[in-house]
Design an enzyme around this catalytic site. Sequence first.
Site, PDB file in Angstrom:
ATOM      1  N   HIS A  87      33.021 -41.880  21.674  1.00 19.92           N
ATOM      2  CA  HIS A  87      33.366 -43.304  21.445  1.00 19.92           C
ATOM      3  C   HIS A  87      34.655 -43.758  22.174  1.00 19.92           C
ATOM      4  CE1 HIS A  87      31.032 -44.028  17.602  1.00 19.92           C
ATOM      5  NE2 HIS A  87      31.169 -42.880  17.633  1.00 19.92           N
ATOM      6  N   SER A 114      35.494 -41.664  15.086  1.00 15.48           N
ATOM      7  CA  SER A 114      34.748 -42.873  15.104  1.00 15.48           C
ATOM      8  C   SER A 114      35.032 -43.548  13.829  1.00 15.48           C
ATOM      9  CB  SER A 114      33.387 -42.558  15.485  1.00 15.48           C
ATOM     10  OG  SER A 114      32.619 -41.683  14.461  1.00 15.48           O
ATOM     11  N   LYS A 142      26.434 -45.336  23.584  1.00  9.28           N
ATOM     12  CA  LYS A 142      27.321 -46.185  22.798  1.00  9.28           C
ATOM     13  C   LYS A 142      27.699 -47.120  23.674  1.00  9.28           C
ATOM     14  CE  LYS A 142      28.316 -42.384  19.581  1.00  9.28           C
ATOM     15  NZ  LYS A 142      27.350 -42.732  18.476  1.00  9.28           N
TER      16      LYS A 142
HETATM   17  N1  PMP Z   1      29.679 -37.215  19.189  1.00 10.11           N
HETATM   18  C1  PMP Z   1      30.142 -38.011  18.409  1.00 10.11           C
HETATM   19  C2  PMP Z   1      31.582 -38.171  18.106  1.00 10.11           C
HETATM   20  C3  PMP Z   1      29.409 -39.371  17.741  1.00 10.11           C
HETATM   21  O1  PMP Z   1      29.892 -40.465  17.275  1.00 10.11           O
HETATM   22  C4  PMP Z   1      27.949 -39.112  18.078  1.00 10.11           C
HETATM   23  C5  PMP Z   1      27.245 -40.314  17.717  1.00 10.11           C
HETATM   24  N2  PMP Z   1      26.996 -40.720  16.295  1.00 10.11           N
HETATM   25  C6  PMP Z   1      27.351 -38.268  18.814  1.00 10.11           C
HETATM   26  C7  PMP Z   1      28.020 -37.266  19.302  1.00 10.11           C
HETATM   27  C8  PMP Z   1      26.152 -38.279  19.168  1.00 10.11           C
HETATM   28  O2  PMP Z   1      25.685 -39.072  20.085  1.00 10.11           O
HETATM   29  P1  PMP Z   1      24.286 -39.702  20.063  1.00 10.11           P
HETATM   30  O3  PMP Z   1      23.938 -40.728  19.268  1.00 10.11           O
HETATM   31  O4  PMP Z   1      24.163 -40.123  21.540  1.00 10.11           O
HETATM   32  O5  PMP Z   1      23.201 -38.330  19.760  1.00 10.11           O
END
Ligand code: PMP
Length: 396
Positions: free
Chosen positions: A213, A185, A243
């Site tokens: 993502h 990301s 997301k």
């Molecule tokens: N995995 C990745 C690669 C992420 O970018 C994120 C979110 N920032 C998460 C897991 C966590 O997801 P959530 O925001 O739904 O808790």
Amino acid sequence: MSKKLDAFLEENLTELKDQGLYNEIDPVEGPNGAVIKIGGKDLINLSSNNYLGLATDEGLKKVAIEAIEKYGVGAGAVRTINGTLDLHVQLEEKLAEFKGTEAAISFQSGFNCNMAAISAVMDKNDAILSDQLNHASIIDGCRLSKAKIIAFKHSDMEDLRQKAKEATESGQYNKVMVITDGVFSMDGDIAKLPEIVEIAKEFDLITYVDDAHGSGVTGKGKGTVKHFGLEKEVDMQMGTLSKAVGVVGGYVAGKKQLIDWLRVRSRPFLFSTAVTPGDVAATTAAVQKIIDSTELHDKLWDNGDYLKKGLKELGFDIGDSATPITPCIIGDEKLTQQFSKRLFEEGVYAKSIVFPTVPRGTGRVRNMPTAAHTKEMLDEAIEIYAKVGKELNVIK
Ligand code: PMP
């Protein structure tokens, strides 16, 4: 009240602020759409993960409201007592269909999904090969499992292969897992899944892909595993519902037995209250929308290409993103924060991302164009980037 705690906080907060590593939080005063209101000011929003614009979708809002009318605002219990509503079951069936797997299990967030799923499958007799740029929730999930964590260089398949060979041939470990983000990301690059799967086959590794993502974005919306046609090769397809899907939650999709195991061994599933009815109903409808049409997906990519071209032509370093994520790499942390602040003053909300989210010296303003942006909004944002970039000597 502890004096030690006071001293600890004072010292550490001051240090963070001095280093420009302390991010202020700006409350949003309305929908998190292509335009957001912060401090009474309307800004072009280039900082949300609402890739397809579904977080503010009128149809999904109605679905959530109807579910709240029928079920109430809370699920009432953890999933294994009586918090599993028929809505959760419908969501999990939809997720399995979406990911092309036998079954799926959902969690309250992507973060706790990684904590739950990794630690339910791996233990102290195991090893995990983890891409060095994997998300914090993967790192924490690995730590929680007590397995030996072996980081491999980012997307470096030689390094992975070597470490997989050493780990499996050492005879020290029971199981070995390879774990990677599907889309990274901070840079927008895509994991080399075909090579990872090859290495996994050679050394009998468990494959785990966090496609937070990628889902809704890559593979015509179906995600990075689908993008490479590897649905039958990846053991654990993890994703978030927060997301592109636009709501909240996390999930793992895979074989039925794996999901059965996660249902009885994932601690947040057993000990934390289930996701609320409105959220679950809206999530299922959102996933259905992504399955049914690529219209939003196509618009997202079109907008991503447009913004990238505009910023690149101005001379910004936008890295090597292979997705709509468009980092604008500035380097110095303080300058990055100043850049983001000036963008804000001029009408663009694009948050600075600095250490510890990215390595020191690689501070960036990360732009997340979405399907909800218009070309006019992106043109305006590019103009503001040009002005601020010249003013702060980031571009000529
Ligand atoms: N995995 C990745 C690669 C992420 O970018 C994120 C979110 N920032 C998460 C897991 C966590 O997801 P959530 O925001 O739904 O808790």
